[in-house]
Design an enzyme around this catalytic site. Structure first.
Site, PDB file in Angstrom:
ATOM      1  CB  SER A 123      -0.961   0.147   1.286  1.00  0.00           C
ATOM      2  OG  SER A 123      -0.335   0.089   2.368  1.00  0.00           O
ATOM      3  CG  HIS A 144      -2.747  -1.010  -3.016  1.00  0.00           C
ATOM      4  ND1 HIS A 144      -3.309   0.439  -2.754  1.00  0.00           N
ATOM      5  CD2 HIS A 144      -3.150  -1.716  -2.004  1.00  0.00           C
ATOM      6  CE1 HIS A 144      -3.482   0.388  -1.538  1.00  0.00           C
ATOM      7  NE2 HIS A 144      -3.346  -0.933  -0.903  1.00  0.00           N
ATOM      8  CD  GLU A 156      -3.902   3.132  -5.114  1.00  0.00           C
ATOM      9  OE1 GLU A 156      -4.313   4.375  -4.925  1.00  0.00           O
ATOM     10  OE2 GLU A 156      -3.044   2.531  -4.416  1.00  0.00           O
ATOM     11  CG  ASN A 194      -2.945   4.546   1.719  1.00  0.00           C
ATOM     12  OD1 ASN A 194      -4.078   4.868   2.305  1.00  0.00           O
ATOM     13  ND2 ASN A 194      -2.681   3.233   1.501  1.00  0.00           N
TER      14      ASN A 194
END
Length: 504
Positions: A123, A144, A156, A194
């Site tokens: 991540s 991801h 992702e 993130n």
């Protein structure tokens, strides 16, 4: 390039919640899947978890019994890494440690075919660094998934410096064939979600540090006024403060101490105290048996006005006028700066200044500011702040008038930009920087935030509704107020505001 054929075998290394979830997805899509873990008990638990999830779908009528059995048959549990040799796609979902992942991929590279694709579910770790020790670094990319992988749509696809574009395209097409919503990103700290999501936590934590309202009140404002699925404090409690704080620190350090990503001392204290959220029983909220859940604070009922004056255009808040009229408030419309006159008070949308500063600068002491709402026609709650110069009578009249329109009013102490407005503007600012720095396209960033975090709207599309110029003005006022680089305006956002062009 096309998606991997279902005849290609997939290996998932790591049988925890994420690994077993990825195996579930690939097996449902028709691939034979090796679910590997060094710990045989972990493999057994992982496959049992897959069966439990599939049985749940059968019970809900969303999966046929035959399809359930076929999917389970395609999941081959193993604790022998040699069994993965004929896999064409190998996805690791192990501990977030760069050195350990590098060692694993070096081992997998030797034992698999040269055309096999190596993928990591990391991540936040660098894809470039992960591939740097390989003989064929071009075969490694990020894949991801978000937890829980069977239910979360976003994936992702992350390219490092050496990643072959054809490999990234194959993973993109494969994720799409598996029923997911893929987006492309470059290997930068936090990738898309993130990184862009950091202000959602950071601004709420800062407002809490300024003691402007309780966590329950702040959560309710963002949940009810802006339709975010969870408020920031309840979301941090769900994620776990150890995890959320570690991600913030990781992004902060990876960006060489960029002030935009400064971790919160409040969250650090929770981690040090072991109050990690739901999993420990305490976080911002108390989850222990018998504990009461605090409720958002609302203003007591007040007597409102029967009439008001709409001075100029209210922009996105125009639906508020119809709502007041439907509640029996007689409205007069005149030219003006875009505000409501209720009794001897002025009511206006925040522009990033505190109410106290704005009242002083504009020479109108009885100033009340309202926060952003996604839809003023339907929001059940609205946050307000009042200038320090504002009298109680003026405040109560504004509150009572809005209450007549069915709004629960939550008061924030006089913080710059209130909560929802500054949060959305900061999310848009971060997203714009992501586009400017080539992390992803505007389309992929907004898609990622909608499907990876379930935001009601992509931050760039939201900024376009507000107007890039207005967003820039809000951020400029926040920077003036705090005197910090944290609120610097993205050059791309500034450019679009100056050109009068949308971001998305």
């Amino acid at each position: 390039m096309a998606a991997l054929a279902t005849t290609i075998r997939v290996a998932v290394i790591g049988a925890g919640a994420m690994g077993s979830g990825i195996a579930h997805v690939a097996a449902r899509a028709g691939h034979v899947v090796y679910l590997y873990d060094m710990n045989a008990d972990a493999v057994a638990r992982g496959k049992a978890g897959i069966e439990k999830d599939l049985r749940f779908l059968v019970g809900k009528g969303k999966l046929a019994e035959a399809d359930c059995m076929d999917t389970l048959e395609r999941v081959r549990a193993t604790s022998r890494i040699e069994d993965l040799a004929d896999a064409g796609l190998l996805v690791e979902a192990i501990v977030e440690n760069l050195e350990i992942k590098q060692q694993l991929f070096a081992q997998l590279e030797v034992m698999t075919a040269p055309e096999a694709i190596l993928a990591t579910n990391t991540s936040s770790l660098s894809i470039t660094a992960m591939a740097s020790t390989l003989k064929r670094p071009q075969r490694l990319a990020g894949l991801h998934f978000f937890n829980p992988a069977p239910r979360m749509a976003l994936v992702e696809i992350v390219s490092g410096l050496a990643t072959d574009p054809a490999v990234a395209t194959t993973l993109y097409d494969t994720a799409k064939a598996w029923g997911k919503v893929p987006v492309r990103a470059s290997s930068t700290p936090g990738f898309i979600v993130n990184r862009v999501a950091r202000p959602y936590y950071a601004e709420a934590l800062r407002i809490l540090a300024e003691r402007a309202a309780t966590p329950a009140t702040l959560d309710a404002i963002l949940r009810e006024s802006c339709n975010f699925p969870m408020g920031p404090f309840e979301l941090m409690d769900l994620i776990g403060h150890d995890v959320n704080y570690a991600v913030t620190r990781s992004v902060f350090e990876a960006y060489f101490g960029d002030k935009r990503f400064t971790p919160s001392l409040i969250q650090q204290e929770l981690v040090l105290a072991g109050r990690l959220g739901r999993k420990s029983g305490q976080g911002f909220y108390d989850y222990r048996e018998g504990a009461d859940r605090p409720q958002p604070v609302v203003e007591a009922a007040c007597e409102g006005a029967d009439e008001a004056v709409a001075c100029g255009e209210l922009g996105i808040a125009v639906p508020l006028l119809a709502r007041l009229e439907q509640a029996g408030v007689k409205l007069k419309r005149t030219e003006g700066p875009g505000e409501l006159r209720i009794g001897n008070a002025r009511l206006a949308l925040s522009d990033g200044r505190t109410a106290t500063r704005r009242a002083a600068e504009e020479g109108t002491p009885n100033l009340v500011l309202f926060d952003l709402a996604r839809d003023y026609a339907s929001t059940p709650r609205l946050a307000l702040s009042r200038a320090d110069q504002c009298g109680d009578g003026a405040w109560n009249t504004v509150v009572g008038t809005l209450q007549r329109a069915g709004l629960a009013i939550s008061r924030l102490d006089d913080v710059a930009g209130l909560l929802a407005l500054r949060t959305v503007c900061m999310l848009a600012n971060e997203a714009a920087d992501g586009v400017a720095q080539g992390i992803a396209s505007a389309h992929d960033i907004d898609t990622a935030m909608r499907y990876g975090t379930n935001y009601p709207e992509g931050p760039l599309a939201w900024a376009d509704r507000l107007g890039p110029g207005f967003v820039v003005r809000v951020l400029g006022h926040l920077r003036e107020h705090y005197g910090e680089e944290r609120y610097r305006v993205s050059p791309l956002l500034q450019r679009h505001a100056q050109a009068g062009k949308p971001l998305f």
